[in-house]
Write an enzyme that holds these catalytic residues in place. Structure first.
Site, PDB file in Angstrom:
ATOM      1  N   LYS A 275      -6.149  -5.844   0.023  1.00 23.51           N
ATOM      2  CA  LYS A 275      -6.692  -4.578   0.506  1.00 23.51           C
ATOM      3  C   LYS A 275      -5.610  -3.633   1.036  1.00 23.51           C
ATOM      4  O   LYS A 275      -5.871  -2.457   1.267  1.00 23.51           O
ATOM      5  CB  LYS A 275      -7.756  -4.837   1.567  1.00 23.51           C
TER       6      LYS A 275
HETATM    7  C1  LIG Z   1     -12.306  -8.003  -0.001  1.00 26.53           C
HETATM    8  C2  LIG Z   1     -11.875  -9.294  -0.595  1.00 26.53           C
HETATM    9  C3  LIG Z   1     -12.406  -9.766  -1.824  1.00 26.53           C
HETATM   10  C4  LIG Z   1     -13.512  -9.033  -2.566  1.00 26.53           C
HETATM   11  O1  LIG Z   1     -13.097  -7.831  -3.143  1.00 26.53           O
HETATM   12  P1  LIG Z   1     -14.193  -6.766  -3.658  1.00 26.53           P
HETATM   13  O2  LIG Z   1     -13.410  -5.592  -4.113  1.00 26.53           O
HETATM   14  O3  LIG Z   1     -15.075  -6.477  -2.476  1.00 26.53           O
HETATM   15  O4  LIG Z   1     -14.970  -7.417  -4.762  1.00 26.53           O
HETATM   16  C5  LIG Z   1     -11.896 -10.934  -2.365  1.00 26.53           C
HETATM   17  N1  LIG Z   1     -10.937 -11.646  -1.714  1.00 26.53           N
HETATM   18  C6  LIG Z   1     -10.424 -11.242  -0.527  1.00 26.53           C
HETATM   19  C7  LIG Z   1      -9.414 -12.094   0.131  1.00 26.53           C
HETATM   20  C8  LIG Z   1     -10.865 -10.062   0.065  1.00 26.53           C
HETATM   21  O5  LIG Z   1     -10.350  -9.678   1.250  1.00 26.53           O
END
Ligand SMILES: *Cc1c(COP(=O)(O)O)cnc(C)c1O
Length: 441
Positions: free
Chosen positions: A107
């Protein structure tokens, strides 16, 4: 380039307005009016372009002139200022490691891009309005957003997190920064935090007092830069597998999915001309999309808690964008996308097995993707596939250390966190408590 609301009841806006407001007034998600089409010559050039220039070329059409080229070049270079290595785990399964950013989760890219865009727009704004970013987190989002926005002039960030329900590293990542970042420790669950944030966006009093925006993946400035992962993976894939005739097998990708923002960004990259193969959405017990692809019934359920908790989502907000990319053609969708739902038992046993056999430590989300990759490969002959590893295993020490039977080395960037002081404001899990706090500030 403009953005329309998938709710179809709001006026079109430019990238700047979509980024500043997050969601359309009709509560629909914004979607680009056209998906840029890269030519074969551009794609050929992309194979060897440096990451910062590639990021600029990919993002420029989406920004649609709302940020000048020099500034956008700098935003892109800063956003992707770390490694995205494609690493083999087994012979057929490679992992794109997306955890080399400052908060050790994928993220970071979306948060870094969005924060810099809002910082740029704020500097251009003669009225000097401060934007307030409200975000509810179950763990990773809060840290990435806090880190991305730290010190950005004209933007304040308020993070709501459920007391005692995020890991110690995650809590330190969002409570130790100070400056323009405020953490609210809510006496409740993630669902309570999210309900408060949702209500805030609809509250006339708060909207009169603050210019509020969301830093979740519904915001186009956080969602769209995630497509860069697929370009970076593809560059390394081509470098590895292209033959003398310039041919290479198409790269299939397995994406651990919760709100489906990441995988949806990959699908838009493919729609813009990046030569990718099939997409596999790896889900935990929260299997609404897995079931939809099996029986065409979209049935929302409350989320259930799993060991891959960043994917504990009962109603994935970005799935409507996937339907838009596929023009709501169910048969085209099932040809482009497969999904598997993986149990916690398979997730933890896979962390143990892959460590023992391949000496690679998966985090729970990457492990879900690894099992899904094995299931998908079982249907193919002699294929290779890429999984996205979305977080560093050290962020989930209870699950991972129990599975591998030993402790994980903590990277230096995280060790420092525990020397810092946690500052969080306790808050009851009610909307009234939150609103009173906001209006008294
Ligand atoms: C947010 C997150 C996801 C999921 O991603 P999306 O874009 O919401 O599908 C998967 N793995 C981790 C470690 C995350 O922080």
């Amino acid at each position: 380039m403009h953005y329309y609301s998938l709710g179809k009841q709001s006026p079109n806006v430019d990238f700047k307005t979509a980024a500043i407001t997050g969601q359309a007034p009709d509560k629909g998600l914004y979607f680009p009016s056209e998906i840029p089409q890269f030519t074969a010559e551009q794609i050929q050039k992309f194979k060897t372009l440096d990451k910062a220039s590639l990021a600029f070329e990919v993002m420029r059409p989406y920004v649609g002139g709302t940020i000048d080229d020099a500034a956008l070049q700098q935003i892109c270079a800063e956003t992707i200022n770390f490694e995205f290595p494609l690493v083999p785990i087994t012979d057929p399964i490679l992992t794109l490691e997306l955890f080399h950013g400052p908060t050790l989760a994928f993220k970071d890219v979306g948060a870094r891009f969005m924060s810099r865009c809002l910082g740029y727009f704020s500097k251009q704004d003669p009225s000097n309005t401060t934007t307030t970013v409200l975000v509810a987190t179950s763990g990773d989002t809060g840290g990435a957003v806090a880190n991305g926005f730290l010190g950005v002039a004209g933007v304040n960030v308020i993070i709501l997190y459920p007391k005692g329900k995020v890991s110690p590293i995650q809590e330190m990542q969002l409570t130790t920064l100070g400056q323009n970042i405020t953490a609210l420790e809510v006496e409740g669950s993630f669902d309570d935090c999210q309900a408060i944030v949702k209500e805030a966006f609809m509250d006339a009093d708060l909207n009169a007092a603050y210019q509020l925006t969301s830093a979740n993946s519904i915001n186009v400035a956080r969602w769209l830069p995630q497509q860069l992962y697929y370009f970076f993976a593809w560059q390394q894939w081509v470098d590895k597998y292209e033959n003398a005739a310039g041919e290479y097998p198409l790269m299939d990708v397995v994406v651990p999915s919760g709100n489906f923002g990441n995988i949806c960004a990959g699908m838009i990259a493919k729609a813009s001309g990046l030569p990718l193969g099939h997409f596999v959405a790896a889900c935990n017990a929260n299997d609404i999309v897995t079931r939809y692809l099996a029986n065409e019934k979209y049935e929302v359920k409350p989320s259930v808690a799993t060991v891959s908790n960043a994917m504990d989502v009962g109603n994935p907000s970005n799935f409507v964008r996937i339907l838009e990319i596929m023009q709501s053609n169910y048969s085209a969708l099932t040809h482009a996308l497969t999904s598997y739902s993986i149990t916690d038992a398979d997730t933890t046993s896979t962390i143990a097995r892959v460590y023992k056999t391949n000496n690679y430590i998966l985090d729970p989300h990457g492990a879900v993707a690894f099992v899904a990759a094995e299931k998908y490969l079982a249907k193919l002959d002699d294929a290779k596939i890429v999984i996205l590893e979305t977080a560093h295993p050290v962020k989930f020490p209870e699950v991972v250390e129990a599975a591998i039977g030993q402790s994980i080395t903590v990277p230096p960037s995280v060790q420092n966190l525990f020397e810092k002081q946690k500052i969080a404001i306790p808050l009851a899990a009610t909307y009234t408590a939150f609103k009173n706090w906001m209006l008294k500030k």
